[in-house]
Design a protein around this motif. Structure first.
Motif, PDB file in Angstrom:
ATOM      1  N   GLY A  48       0.786  -1.232   0.000  1.00 53.35           N
ATOM      2  CA  GLY A  48       0.000   0.000   0.000  1.00 53.35           C
ATOM      3  C   GLY A  48       0.812   1.273   0.000  1.00 53.35           C
ATOM      4  N   ASN A  49       2.079   1.229   0.462  1.00 55.58           N
ATOM      5  CA  ASN A  49       2.879   2.454   0.542  1.00 55.58           C
ATOM      6  C   ASN A  49       3.041   3.166  -0.796  1.00 55.58           C
ATOM      7  OD1 ASN A  49       3.473   2.879   3.285  1.00 55.58           O
ATOM      8  ND2 ASN A  49       5.044   1.295   3.273  1.00 55.58           N
ATOM      9  N   PRO A  50       3.378   2.459  -1.890  1.00 54.20           N
ATOM     10  CA  PRO A  50       3.471   3.162  -3.185  1.00 54.20           C
ATOM     11  C   PRO A  50       2.131   3.756  -3.623  1.00 54.20           C
ATOM     12  CG  PRO A  50       4.571   1.031  -3.291  1.00 54.20           C
ATOM     13  CD  PRO A  50       3.812   1.054  -2.008  1.00 54.20           C
ATOM     14  N   ILE A  51       1.042   3.047  -3.332  1.00 50.18           N
ATOM     15  CA  ILE A  51      -0.287   3.568  -3.688  1.00 50.18           C
ATOM     16  C   ILE A  51      -0.595   4.820  -2.879  1.00 50.18           C
ATOM     17  CG2 ILE A  51      -2.750   3.013  -3.792  1.00 50.18           C
ATOM     18  CD1 ILE A  51      -1.944   0.044  -3.917  1.00 50.18           C
ATOM     19  N   LEU A  52      -0.296   4.770  -1.573  1.00 48.99           N
ATOM     20  CA  LEU A  52      -0.516   5.922  -0.707  1.00 48.99           C
ATOM     21  C   LEU A  52       0.317   7.115  -1.171  1.00 48.99           C
ATOM     22  CD1 LEU A  52      -1.180   6.083   2.988  1.00 48.99           C
ATOM     23  CD2 LEU A  52       0.932   7.186   2.271  1.00 48.99           C
ATOM     24  N   ASN A  53       1.564   6.873  -1.530  1.00 50.03           N
ATOM     25  CA  ASN A  53       2.427   7.955  -2.016  1.00 50.03           C
ATOM     26  C   ASN A  53       1.905   8.546  -3.324  1.00 50.03           C
ATOM     27  OD1 ASN A  53       4.217   7.717   0.142  1.00 50.03           O
ATOM     28  ND2 ASN A  53       5.469   6.186  -0.907  1.00 50.03           N
ATOM     29  N   PHE A  54       1.319   7.692  -4.168  1.00 51.42           N
ATOM     30  CA  PHE A  54       0.726   8.181  -5.424  1.00 51.42           C
ATOM     31  C   PHE A  54      -0.426   9.134  -5.135  1.00 51.42           C
ATOM     32  CE2 PHE A  54      -2.655   7.741  -8.607  1.00 51.42           C
ATOM     33  CZ  PHE A  54      -1.985   8.154  -9.747  1.00 51.42           C
ATOM     34  N   PHE A  55      -1.295   8.743  -4.215  1.00 50.06           N
ATOM     35  CA  PHE A  55      -2.427   9.605  -3.862  1.00 50.06           C
ATOM     36  C   PHE A  55      -1.944  10.923  -3.238  1.00 50.06           C
ATOM     37  CE2 PHE A  55      -5.089   5.561  -3.457  1.00 50.06           C
ATOM     38  CZ  PHE A  55      -5.685   5.758  -4.695  1.00 50.06           C
ATOM     39  N   LYS A  56      -0.875  10.845  -2.434  1.00 56.55           N
ATOM     40  CA  LYS A  56      -0.394  12.050  -1.759  1.00 56.55           C
ATOM     41  C   LYS A  56       0.334  12.996  -2.720  1.00 56.55           C
ATOM     42  CE  LYS A  56       1.682  11.810   2.177  1.00 56.55           C
ATOM     43  NZ  LYS A  56       2.614  11.398   3.247  1.00 56.55           N
ATOM     44  N   HIS A  57       1.219  12.452  -3.548  1.00 56.05           N
ATOM     45  CA  HIS A  57       2.093  13.295  -4.356  1.00 56.05           C
ATOM     46  C   HIS A  57       1.493  13.640  -5.718  1.00 56.05           C
ATOM     47  CE1 HIS A  57       5.407  11.276  -1.773  1.00 56.05           C
ATOM     48  NE2 HIS A  57       4.963  12.375  -1.188  1.00 56.05           N
ATOM     49  N   LYS A  58       0.782  12.694  -6.318  1.00 54.51           N
ATOM     50  CA  LYS A  58       0.220  12.944  -7.653  1.00 54.51           C
ATOM     51  C   LYS A  58      -1.162  13.578  -7.587  1.00 54.51           C
ATOM     52  CE  LYS A  58       3.713  11.071  -9.857  1.00 54.51           C
ATOM     53  NZ  LYS A  58       4.603  11.871 -10.725  1.00 54.51           N
ATOM     54  N   VAL A  65      -6.553  11.179   4.255  1.00 55.23           N
ATOM     55  CA  VAL A  65      -7.450  10.826   3.136  1.00 55.23           C
ATOM     56  C   VAL A  65      -6.780   9.787   2.238  1.00 55.23           C
ATOM     57  CG1 VAL A  65      -8.626  11.701   1.084  1.00 55.23           C
ATOM     58  CG2 VAL A  65      -8.644  13.043   3.196  1.00 55.23           C
ATOM     59  N   ALA A  66      -5.484   9.965   1.973  1.00 58.09           N
ATOM     60  CA  ALA A  66      -4.758   8.998   1.137  1.00 58.09           C
ATOM     61  C   ALA A  66      -4.752   7.623   1.783  1.00 58.09           C
ATOM     62  CB  ALA A  66      -3.337   9.485   0.894  1.00 58.09           C
ATOM     63  N   THR A  67      -4.592   7.581   3.111  1.00 57.68           N
ATOM     64  CA  THR A  67      -4.605   6.307   3.834  1.00 57.68           C
ATOM     65  C   THR A  67      -5.967   5.638   3.727  1.00 57.68           C
ATOM     66  OG1 THR A  67      -2.982   7.152   5.415  1.00 57.68           O
ATOM     67  CG2 THR A  67      -4.237   5.206   6.073  1.00 57.68           C
ATOM     68  N   ILE A  68      -7.035   6.413   3.929  1.00 61.81           N
ATOM     69  CA  ILE A  68      -8.396   5.860   3.862  1.00 61.81           C
ATOM     70  C   ILE A  68      -8.705   5.358   2.455  1.00 61.81           C
ATOM     71  CG2 ILE A  68     -10.849   6.435   4.038  1.00 61.81           C
ATOM     72  CD1 ILE A  68     -10.081   8.410   6.266  1.00 61.81           C
ATOM     73  N   VAL A  69      -8.330   6.128   1.440  1.00 59.29           N
ATOM     74  CA  VAL A  69      -8.601   5.724   0.053  1.00 59.29           C
ATOM     75  C   VAL A  69      -7.816   4.459  -0.295  1.00 59.29           C
ATOM     76  CG1 VAL A  69      -8.353   6.392  -2.364  1.00 59.29           C
ATOM     77  CG2 VAL A  69      -9.163   8.057  -0.689  1.00 59.29           C
ATOM     78  N   GLY A 204      11.232  -0.075   0.373  1.00 58.79           N
ATOM     79  CA  GLY A 204      11.135   0.097  -1.076  1.00 58.79           C
ATOM     80  C   GLY A 204      11.266  -1.205  -1.842  1.00 58.79           C
ATOM     81  N   LEU A 205      12.268  -2.014  -1.486  1.00 58.70           N
ATOM     82  CA  LEU A 205      12.512  -3.265  -2.212  1.00 58.70           C
ATOM     83  C   LEU A 205      11.368  -4.255  -2.033  1.00 58.70           C
ATOM     84  CD1 LEU A 205      16.317  -3.758  -1.435  1.00 58.70           C
ATOM     85  CD2 LEU A 205      15.313  -3.201  -3.649  1.00 58.70           C
ATOM     86  N   LEU A 206      10.908  -4.432  -0.800  1.00 62.60           N
ATOM     87  CA  LEU A 206       9.834  -5.408  -0.563  1.00 62.60           C
ATOM     88  C   LEU A 206       8.501  -4.927  -1.107  1.00 62.60           C
ATOM     89  CD1 LEU A 206      10.608  -6.880   2.986  1.00 62.60           C
ATOM     90  CD2 LEU A 206      11.284  -7.693   0.725  1.00 62.60           C
ATOM     91  N   SER A 207       8.277  -3.625  -1.143  1.00 59.93           N
ATOM     92  CA  SER A 207       7.055  -3.113  -1.774  1.00 59.93           C
ATOM     93  C   SER A 207       7.028  -3.503  -3.241  1.00 59.93           C
ATOM     94  CB  SER A 207       6.978  -1.589  -1.628  1.00 59.93           C
ATOM     95  OG  SER A 207       6.808  -1.212  -0.284  1.00 59.93           O
ATOM     96  N   ARG A 208       8.149  -3.295  -3.921  1.00 61.75           N
ATOM     97  CA  ARG A 208       8.239  -3.688  -5.334  1.00 61.75           C
ATOM     98  C   ARG A 208       8.077  -5.198  -5.489  1.00 61.75           C
ATOM     99  NH1 ARG A 208      13.905  -1.137  -6.436  1.00 61.75           N
ATOM    100  NH2 ARG A 208      13.933  -2.779  -8.035  1.00 61.75           N
TER     101      ARG A 208
END
Length: 363
Positions: A48-58, A65-69, A204-208
């Motif tokens: 979920g971390n990359p998805i959360l970062n996408f919602f926050k930064h992009k 809100v990014a966490t809930i989404v 980062g590595l394990l998320s990928r």
């Protein structure tokens, strides 16, 4: 000089240590379900971390809100899988006689008889071999009701486990910075930089890795479905799903999946002629599965197991092989994540070691 008092104190300390270790292991055993929930939550957090970062930064969402989404996205995917597969498995499972143990035994005995006739037609005295081994009388499927009962018990506790996992995952995603600050307060200042760098690299590595693994399983599932549909195998989606899940086990899983696919294909076509229909279709399915595995082994797995964790394919193969010898199938499943964690920690704490420098040059 060693006195009796010193010896007795040493024995008492040893006994106390053994008792404390025993109590700790007993405690861990008692809360094993909670530990499993935490491990699953950690994996979901890594995904979920990359998805959360996408919602926050992009998309410029705030952190909450990014966490809930992100969590709602997980719930939506899980709900879609349940709605897609549960009715299908129930309906097609009935066709496979998964709930009828007597029918399973009858079908397998019939299949063995058909194989025996086929081999006899080719001058192989399989009937004598089967009679001597008395294999048909040894077939006993009474364990299946117990297995199904355990599944029902698992399903009954699924709601509690799912709620617990989602709750823990929410706070892992939401309070990540708070956890990092807490860790900084615990660890010695001299090792603070190494620990935090290790944490970020592992994350980062394990998320990928886990995202790639999900993608790999989905691709293999689609290819298995296509193969089974091409040759008109009944219950194609269920068989493909079961075989794709086995691909979680590196290298060995695809072999088990091929055997399972062959057996289920033959059982699904029992009403047909063995020599002209069942056997050819089974061979075609096996060839199709092997082609899928060639594609997976040469495209998907190197991309996921090697590039996602920055390791050479031969290195990953040897790690998985060693883990399999040491800890069986479970060791093979967790080998890559554990090895990645060890490499990252080694690079941060022992950067001058020549072996570690060689193994971690791409990290």
């Amino acid at each position: 000089m060693i006195t009796s008092k010193i010896i007795s104190n040493g024995i008492l300390r040893a006994l106390f240590t053994i008792i404390c270790c025993g109590l700790l292991l007993f405690f861990v055993y008692q809360i094993q379900s909670i530990i499993i929930y935490i491990i699953i939550s950690l994996i979901l957090t890594l995904i979920g971390n990359p998805i959360l970062n996408f919602f926050k930064h992009k998309l410029k969402f705030n952190h909450l809100v990014a966490t809930i989404v992100t969590l709602l996205l997980f719930i939506g995917i899980l709900s879609s899988l349940i709605m897609m597969f549960i009715p299908l498995i129930v309906s097609q499972g009935a066709n496979l006689s998964l709930l009828n143990t007597a029918q399973i035994e009858k079908d397998i005995i019939l299949l063995i008889d058909q194989i025996s006739v086929f081999l006899n037609d080719h001058n192989i005295d399989s009937a004598k071999l089967l009679k001597e081994s008395n294999i048909t009388s040894k077939l006993n499927f009474n364990f299946i009701p117990n297995f199904l009962n355990s599944i029902l018990n698992t399903i009954s506790s699924f709601g509690v486990g799912l709620g617990s996992v989602l709750f823990i995952t929410f706070f892992f995603l939401k309070d990540r910075l708070m956890f990092i600050i807490g860790v900084k307060k615990i660890i010695p200042i001299s090792h603070e930089e190494q620990v935090l760098n290790s944490f970020n690299k592992i994350n980062g590595l394990l998320s990928r890795y886990f995202i790639g693994l999900l993608l790999q399983l989905f691709i293999v599932f689609l290819l298995y479905v296509i193969v089974l549909l091409i040759f008109g195998v009944p219950n194609a989606v269920v068989i493909a799903f079961l075989c794709a899940v086995l691909n979680i086990i590196p290298y060995v899983g695809p072999l088990i999946a091929s055997v399972l696919a062959a057996i289920l294909t033959m059982l699904s076509n029992l009403g047909s002629n063995f020599q002209t229909e069942i056997l050819p279709v089974t061979i075609y399915v096996l060839i199709g599965f092997w082609i899928v595995q060639v594609i997976d082994n040469n495209v998907s797995q190197p991309l996921i197991f090697s590039k996602s964790v920055s390791s050479h394919p031969l290195e990953i193969f040897l790690v998985i092989l060693i883990a399999g010898f040491l800890s069986g199938i479970l060791g093979m499943v967790i080998a890559v994540p554990i090895y990645t964690i060890i490499k990252v920690i080694g690079k941060e704490f022992f950067p001058e070691n020549k072996i570690i420098m060689l193994l971690t040059k791409d990290i």
